[in-house]
Design a protein around this motif. Structure first.
Motif, mmCIF file in Angstrom:
data_model
loop_
_atom_site.group_PDB
_atom_site.id
_atom_site.type_symbol
_atom_site.label_atom_id
_atom_site.label_comp_id
_atom_site.label_asym_id
_atom_site.label_seq_id
_atom_site.Cartn_x
_atom_site.Cartn_y
_atom_site.Cartn_z
ATOM 1 N N ALA A 169 0.868 -1.189 0.000
ATOM 2 C CA ALA A 169 0.000 0.000 0.000
ATOM 3 C C ALA A 169 0.909 1.244 0.000
ATOM 4 C CB ALA A 169 -0.971 -0.037 1.173
ATOM 5 N N SER A 170 0.763 2.120 1.006
ATOM 6 C CA SER A 170 1.574 3.342 0.960
ATOM 7 C C SER A 170 2.908 3.174 1.696
ATOM 8 C CB SER A 170 0.796 4.504 1.576
ATOM 9 O OG SER A 170 0.524 4.180 2.921
ATOM 10 N N PHE A 171 3.135 1.974 2.272
ATOM 11 C CA PHE A 171 4.359 1.753 3.046
ATOM 12 C C PHE A 171 5.467 1.143 2.176
ATOM 13 C CE2 PHE A 171 6.876 -1.242 5.665
ATOM 14 C CZ PHE A 171 7.496 -0.315 6.486
ATOM 15 N N THR A 172 6.642 1.767 2.218
ATOM 16 C CA THR A 172 7.767 1.250 1.424
ATOM 17 C C THR A 172 8.656 0.380 2.314
ATOM 18 O OG1 THR A 172 7.679 3.262 0.116
ATOM 19 C CG2 THR A 172 9.659 1.919 -0.122
ATOM 20 N N ALA A 173 8.633 -0.926 2.081
ATOM 21 C CA ALA A 173 9.409 -1.865 2.914
ATOM 22 C C ALA A 173 10.843 -1.977 2.411
ATOM 23 C CB ALA A 173 8.743 -3.231 2.921
ATOM 24 N N VAL A 174 11.023 -1.906 1.087
ATOM 25 C CA VAL A 174 12.370 -1.952 0.486
ATOM 26 C C VAL A 174 12.441 -0.792 -0.508
ATOM 27 C CG1 VAL A 174 14.012 -3.305 -0.882
ATOM 28 C CG2 VAL A 174 12.535 -4.458 0.781
ATOM 29 N N ASP A 175 13.480 0.034 -0.344
ATOM 30 C CA ASP A 175 13.493 1.323 -1.008
ATOM 31 C C ASP A 175 14.734 1.491 -1.911
ATOM 32 O OD1 ASP A 175 12.978 3.917 -1.612
ATOM 33 O OD2 ASP A 175 13.049 4.687 0.434
ATOM 34 N N HIS A 176 14.578 1.207 -3.177
ATOM 35 C CA HIS A 176 15.654 1.415 -4.154
ATOM 36 C C HIS A 176 16.983 0.785 -3.723
ATOM 37 C CE1 HIS A 176 12.630 4.397 -5.297
ATOM 38 N NE2 HIS A 176 13.021 4.082 -6.518
ATOM 39 N N LEU A 177 16.944 -0.498 -3.524
ATOM 40 C CA LEU A 177 18.122 -1.240 -3.049
ATOM 41 C C LEU A 177 18.987 -1.716 -4.218
ATOM 42 C CD1 LEU A 177 18.635 -2.517 0.008
ATOM 43 C CD2 LEU A 177 18.347 -4.613 -1.288
ATOM 44 N N ASP A 178 20.279 -1.429 -4.121
ATOM 45 C CA ASP A 178 21.254 -1.948 -5.103
ATOM 46 C C ASP A 178 22.103 -3.006 -4.409
ATOM 47 O OD1 ASP A 178 20.398 -0.077 -6.953
ATOM 48 O OD2 ASP A 178 21.907 1.396 -6.348
ATOM 49 N N LEU A 179 22.294 -4.127 -5.074
ATOM 50 C CA LEU A 179 23.038 -5.225 -4.455
ATOM 51 C C LEU A 179 23.688 -6.052 -5.547
ATOM 52 C CD1 LEU A 179 23.201 -6.450 -1.513
ATOM 53 C CD2 LEU A 179 21.335 -7.951 -2.193
ATOM 54 N N ARG A 180 24.938 -6.450 -5.304
ATOM 55 C CA ARG A 180 25.623 -7.297 -6.274
ATOM 56 C C ARG A 180 26.365 -8.389 -5.505
ATOM 57 N NH1 ARG A 180 28.237 -6.078 -11.586
ATOM 58 N NH2 ARG A 180 29.788 -7.717 -11.790
ATOM 59 N N ILE A 181 26.132 -9.625 -5.876
ATOM 60 C CA ILE A 181 26.803 -10.748 -5.197
ATOM 61 C C ILE A 181 27.476 -11.615 -6.253
ATOM 62 C CG2 ILE A 181 26.527 -12.692 -3.607
ATOM 63 C CD1 ILE A 181 23.920 -11.426 -2.639
ATOM 64 N N GLU A 182 28.767 -11.870 -6.048
ATOM 65 C CA GLU A 182 29.521 -12.676 -7.014
ATOM 66 C C GLU A 182 29.446 -14.149 -6.627
ATOM 67 O OE1 GLU A 182 30.653 -11.144 -9.579
ATOM 68 O OE2 GLU A 182 30.583 -9.075 -8.870
ATOM 69 N N LYS A 183 29.811 -14.983 -7.575
ATOM 70 C CA LYS A 183 29.860 -16.429 -7.306
ATOM 71 C C LYS A 183 30.880 -16.701 -6.193
ATOM 72 C CE LYS A 183 28.974 -17.332 -12.126
ATOM 73 N NZ LYS A 183 29.245 -15.979 -12.663
ATOM 74 N N GLY A 184 30.551 -17.600 -5.308
ATOM 75 C CA GLY A 184 31.486 -17.988 -4.246
ATOM 76 C C GLY A 184 31.576 -16.982 -3.109
ATOM 77 N N GLU A 185 30.706 -15.972 -3.149
ATOM 78 C CA GLU A 185 30.784 -14.933 -2.128
ATOM 79 C C GLU A 185 29.714 -15.152 -1.048
ATOM 80 O OE1 GLU A 185 31.557 -10.179 -2.300
ATOM 81 O OE2 GLU A 185 29.963 -10.937 -3.545
ATOM 82 N N VAL A 186 30.085 -14.902 0.207
ATOM 83 C CA VAL A 186 29.109 -14.970 1.300
ATOM 84 C C VAL A 186 28.817 -13.535 1.734
ATOM 85 C CG1 VAL A 186 28.602 -15.830 3.621
ATOM 86 C CG2 VAL A 186 30.082 -17.166 2.089
ATOM 87 N N VAL A 187 27.593 -13.086 1.479
ATOM 88 C CA VAL A 187 27.216 -11.724 1.856
ATOM 89 C C VAL A 187 26.242 -11.785 3.030
ATOM 90 C CG1 VAL A 187 26.021 -9.620 1.107
ATOM 91 C CG2 VAL A 187 27.643 -10.750 -0.425
ATOM 92 N N GLY A 188 26.586 -11.076 4.094
ATOM 93 C CA GLY A 188 25.723 -11.028 5.272
ATOM 94 C C GLY A 188 24.733 -9.885 5.119
ATOM 95 N N PHE A 189 23.485 -10.171 5.437
ATOM 96 C CA PHE A 189 22.428 -9.157 5.324
ATOM 97 C C PHE A 189 22.051 -8.792 6.759
ATOM 98 C CE2 PHE A 189 18.434 -8.415 2.495
ATOM 99 C CZ PHE A 189 18.889 -7.143 2.226
#
Ligand SMILES: Nc1ncnc2c1ncn2[C@@H]1O[C@H](COP(=O)(O)OP(=O)(O)OP(=O)(O)O)[C@@H](O)[C@H]1O
Length: 317
Positions: free
Chosen positions: A18-38
């Protein structure tokens, strides 16, 4: 997925309820073999982002590709190339270990001729040899967690999304689980893992810090430490502390100086006083120096700092 393309690429990814933005223009890049913590506070938008990347929730705006497939237009293909594990584990308590694996192998359409080998791999990875016929509800949390991971990788996905997989699991089992994550990454699997446990952020190659649906910072643990402090942190053992604080407070290159217990904590930036010059600088001002040691701020401190600075900047703009 072409050999050079990233495993995960999100650009301006946005989700509105509705009018609530839960995720706002997120840029993310993850390479093969990479462990990214969120990492991020409750309600920051981690699960919503992961659900969009898994093709389970349609983005309101922006785009993301996972294993080279568009999450909005090709959710089926995305789901075939990923493993997803949520904190609820989604296992069937009234089925045995073997029956759960068979069930998930069916869902992931594991070819019949591969089934035996894939199940053996998952059982051995989870350390469940000899327990194949045990009902899952009787297993302790750590075993369930490893079995859930085993189920999520039966179809050998190149990308794994783990949404708080270690939640509620005892520390020893969590440590073992992270060993498994690193084994998978060493085999080329790209992994995005959300967690509330700050010490786990330290085990990641890179960390994506999110707050209020927006990406606050992304980098290796040491890059984030540098960025949050604006330099390197040192612990100085010296007397008198008050005079040292006064002298250093106005010295060039000192980003921050504060008394911390019976020591001084100072942050040295670029192009000013260096750690090597510090003892002489203080001695010239009649301050006795015992030691100057590099100090490591906890990642928890780093995150609190980064989030509060970003909130202040946003509030001011
Ligand atoms: N289906 C939905 N409808 C409305 N609001 C939602 C929906 N799903 C999530 N939200 C809201 O979006 C925000 C982000 O939620 P999300 O679950 O992604 O956060 P999170 O970072 O995973 O938090 P947690 O660590 O508590 O799981 C929250 O304010 C949540 O209440």
């Amino acid at each position: 997925m072409s050999p050079d393309s990233p495993a995960v690429l999100a650009e301006g990814l946005t989700k509105r309820f509705a009018s609530f933005t839960a995720v706002d223009h997120l840029d993310l890049r993850i390479e093969k073999g990479e462990v990214v913590g969120f990492i991020g506070p409750n309600g920051a938008g981690k699960s919503t982002t992961i659900r969009m990347l898994c093709g389970l929730l349609r983005p309101s705006e922006g785009r993301a590709s996972v294993a080279g497939f568009d999450v909005g237009r090709q959710p089926e293909e995305v789901r075939e190339h990923i493993g997803y594990m949520s904190q609820k584990f989604s296992l069937y308590g009234d089925l045995t270990v073997r029956e759960n694996l068979r069930f998930f192998a069916g869902i992931y359409r594991v070819p019949h001729h591969d089934l035996g080998e894939r199940m053996r791999f998952a059982i051995s990875m989870a350390g469940l040899e000899g327990r194949e016929d045990v009902l899952v509800r009787t297993l302790a949390g750590g075993w369930k967690q490893r079995l859930a991971l085993g189920c999520a990788i039966l179809h050998r996905p190149p990308i794994l999304f783990l949404d708080e997989p270690t939640s509620g699991v005892e520390p020893e089992a969590r440590r073992r689980f992270w060993d498994l994550i690193h084994e998978l990454a060493a085999g080329g699997v790209a992994i995005l893992v959300s967690t509330h446990y700050m010490e786990e952020a330290e085990y990641c190659n890179r960390i994506a810090l999110i707050d209020g649906g927006r990406l606050v910072a992304m980098g290796t643990p040491s890059e984030l430490r540098q960025r949050s402090l604006g330099g390197d942190l040192f612990e100085v053992d010296c007397v008198p502390l008050g005079a040292a604080l006064k002298a250093l407070g106005s010295a060039q290159g000192v980003v921050e100086a504060a008394i911390f217990g019976d020591k001084l904590h100072i942050v040295l930036g670029q192009g000013g006083l260096s750690a090597e010059e510090l003892p002489r600088f203080l001695a010239e001002r009649e301050i006795r120096v015992g030691s100057v040691r590099p100090a490591t701020p906890s990642l928890e401190d780093v995150f609190v700092r980064l989030v509060s600075t970003t909130r202040e900047t946003r509030a001011a703009s």
